[in-house]
Design a protein around this motif. Structure first.
Motif: not given
Length: 292
Positions: A223-244
């Protein structure tokens, strides 16, 4: 997103659909005052503001509406389907809506829309292209643009739009306000919310769907990303509990999506996550159950 659905095999030019969303600015909306192409006595017009504070001149009684946003099509149809004379190919609710189709949200057939002589075209600031909306205004057609980024904003936006078109708020909208009026006070979880793959893209900052999830205890880690719909790498993410994983715009499923992540993944209804309209009445309970 509001109901935009494409199959995973859609053309590459649509793969970056969400990369350009959220960049619509009020100053790009064209003239603030819209004059109807049909010949109407000025005394029979009413001036109202859309979400971008553009003045939209409407007839006292709106009879002909073209909707180029699936969730708005459903919202208006739930009040008075007879007012809708045109809608996109992706306007799937209600299923029995029998109106002229005007292609998609990103490529509406402007000639067909003009030929339908609508009293107003209803659009969304990130769903539809500014160049198309400006072209409709230049043709003398009133355009009403919605732009909510939170659940409360969506309810207020629908209230203004439906009051302008139908003369008041429907019962389902009042029910939706009641459903979302109470705060969430349970356990909170951190989530990644992909909306596309090849390339991977997710919800980022200031999105309606992100706000909706936060109101049921699921916080977007991007949610703090500079973009509303950022691209991302599934192997490089902040700590998370669940994928929606919503089933639109990309059709994520138990067999397509969860395998890319090392944390539990839940598949949910994209319509209930990303559309604002009658679906908001049941979205809180349904999504809370799907994410339990």
């Amino acid at each position: 997103m509001k109901g935009f659905r494409r199959a995973p095999s859609m053309p590459d030019q649509w793969n970056i659909f969400f990369a350009t969303r959220g960049t619509f600015r009020p100053e790009s909306a064209g003239s603030a005052s819209v004059v109807l192409g049909n010949s109407i006595d000025p005394e029979e017009l009413k001036s109202m503001y859309d979400d971008l504070r553009n003045v939209v001149e409407l007839p006292r009684e709106v009879r002909r509406v073209v909707s180029i946003v699936p969730s708005l099509t459903e919202s208006i149809a739930a009040v008075d389907a007879g007012k809708i004379v045109g809608a996109t190919d992706w306007c799937t609710h209600p299923a029995d809506l029998d109106v002229t189709r005007v292609r998609g949200t990103k490529n509406p057939d402007l000639d067909v829309i003009r030929a339908l002589a609508p009293d107003v075209v209803v659009a969304n600031a990130e769903e539809n292209r500014a160049v198309d909306l400006d072209a409709l205004r230049a043709a003398g057609i009133a355009v009403w643009v919605t732009a909510p980024t939170t659940v409360p904003e969506s309810l207020d936006s629908l209230g203004r739009l439906l009051s302008a078109i139908a003369g008041g708020e429907p019962d389902w909208l009042r029910e939706a306000r009641a459903v979302w009026s109470s705060p969430y006070d349970g356990m909170r979880r951190r989530a990644v919310i992909p909306i596309w793959r090849r390339p991977w893209m997710a919800l980022g900052r200031d999105t309606f769907a992100g706000d909706l999830l936060a109101r049921i205890g699921v916080d977007n880690v991007l949610r703090e990303s500079g973009e509303r719909y950022p691209r991302f790498d599934p192997d490089v993410l902040p700590e998370y509990d669940i994928v929606v994983l919503p089933d639109e715009p990309y059709a994520f499923s138990p067999d397509d999506g969860p395998e890319a992540f090392g944390k539990p993944a839940k598949c949910v209804s994209g319509r209930h996550l990303t559309w604002y309209g009658p679906s908001l009445v049941e979205a809180r309970a349904l999504l809370s159950g799907q994410l339990a």
